[in-house]
Write a protein that holds these residues in place. Structure first.
Motif, PDB file in Angstrom:
ATOM      1  N   ALA A 279      35.942  44.398  42.172  1.00  0.00           N
ATOM      2  CA  ALA A 279      35.857  45.367  41.073  1.00  0.00           C
ATOM      3  C   ALA A 279      37.248  45.733  40.561  1.00  0.00           C
ATOM      4  CB  ALA A 279      35.115  46.621  41.535  1.00  0.00           C
TER       5      ALA A 279
ATOM      6  N   GLY B 224      34.153  46.368  36.182  1.00  0.00           N
ATOM      7  CA  GLY B 224      34.458  46.703  37.567  1.00  0.00           C
ATOM      8  C   GLY B 224      34.575  48.174  37.908  1.00  0.00           C
TER       9      GLY B 224
ATOM     10  N   ARG C  65      38.524  42.969  38.320  1.00  0.00           N
ATOM     11  CA  ARG C  65      37.904  43.006  36.990  1.00  0.00           C
ATOM     12  C   ARG C  65      38.515  44.134  36.155  1.00  0.00           C
ATOM     13  NH1 ARG C  65      33.347  42.473  40.073  1.00  0.00           N
ATOM     14  NH2 ARG C  65      32.457  44.470  39.487  1.00  0.00           N
TER      15      ARG C  65
END
Length: 152
Positions: free
Chosen positions: A37, A122, A40
């Motif tokens: 995450a 994310g 991202r």
């Protein structure tokens, strides 16, 4: 050993035993999901540096019920008000997950952690951390309802 010393020894053992495996069984999975995450988020966030989000904190705070709209610029909430001054930014939500759900596991950590991340960017969409089992109002519960990036 006297009865009192034996009792204290047993109580100390039980407390240490209960703390020895405080993290939930899937903490390694949470660590992997958190790392993914963050990657991202890092691909998008640095290029913009500004975003708007609607975030809700579940708590015993009757004056601040429901989602609060905030603007975040360079990881700081802009013009914080009574209900928004203590809300976390995306980076701070990541830090909460790291601190309570991953760091120092399996020897310490929160009793339970539930976290969901946005598939595309994310950021944390839902976070529910129960720091201590059976304790009232120590939970950290946040929900990001929407997030949009500022126009360049």
């Amino acid at each position: 050993m006297t009865f009192i010393k034996k009792t204290l020894f047993i109580l100390a053992f039980l407390v240490v035993s209960s703390l020895a495996d405080r993290c939930q069984a899937d903490w390694r999975q949470i660590r992997r999901r958190l790392a993914s995450a963050k990657r991202r988020w890092a691909r998008k966030a640095p290029s913009v540096g500004c975003y708007n989000m609607s975030i809700e904190k579940v708590c015993l705070c009757p004056d601040c019920i429901g989602p609060q709209d905030v603007k975040v610029v360079r990881s700081k909430i802009q013009n914080p008000q009574k209900c928004t001054k203590d809300l976390p930014t995306v980076s701070e939500l990541f830090d909460l997950v790291e601190q309570y759900c991953v760091k120092d596991c399996p020897s310490s950590g929160a009793f339970s952690c539930e976290v969901e991340f946005d598939d595309k960017y994310g950021y944390v969409t839902d976070l529910n951390i129960d720091v201590v089992e059976n304790m009232k109002d120590e939970e950290l519960i946040y929900s990001v309802k929407k997030l949009s990036f500022c126009k360049k």
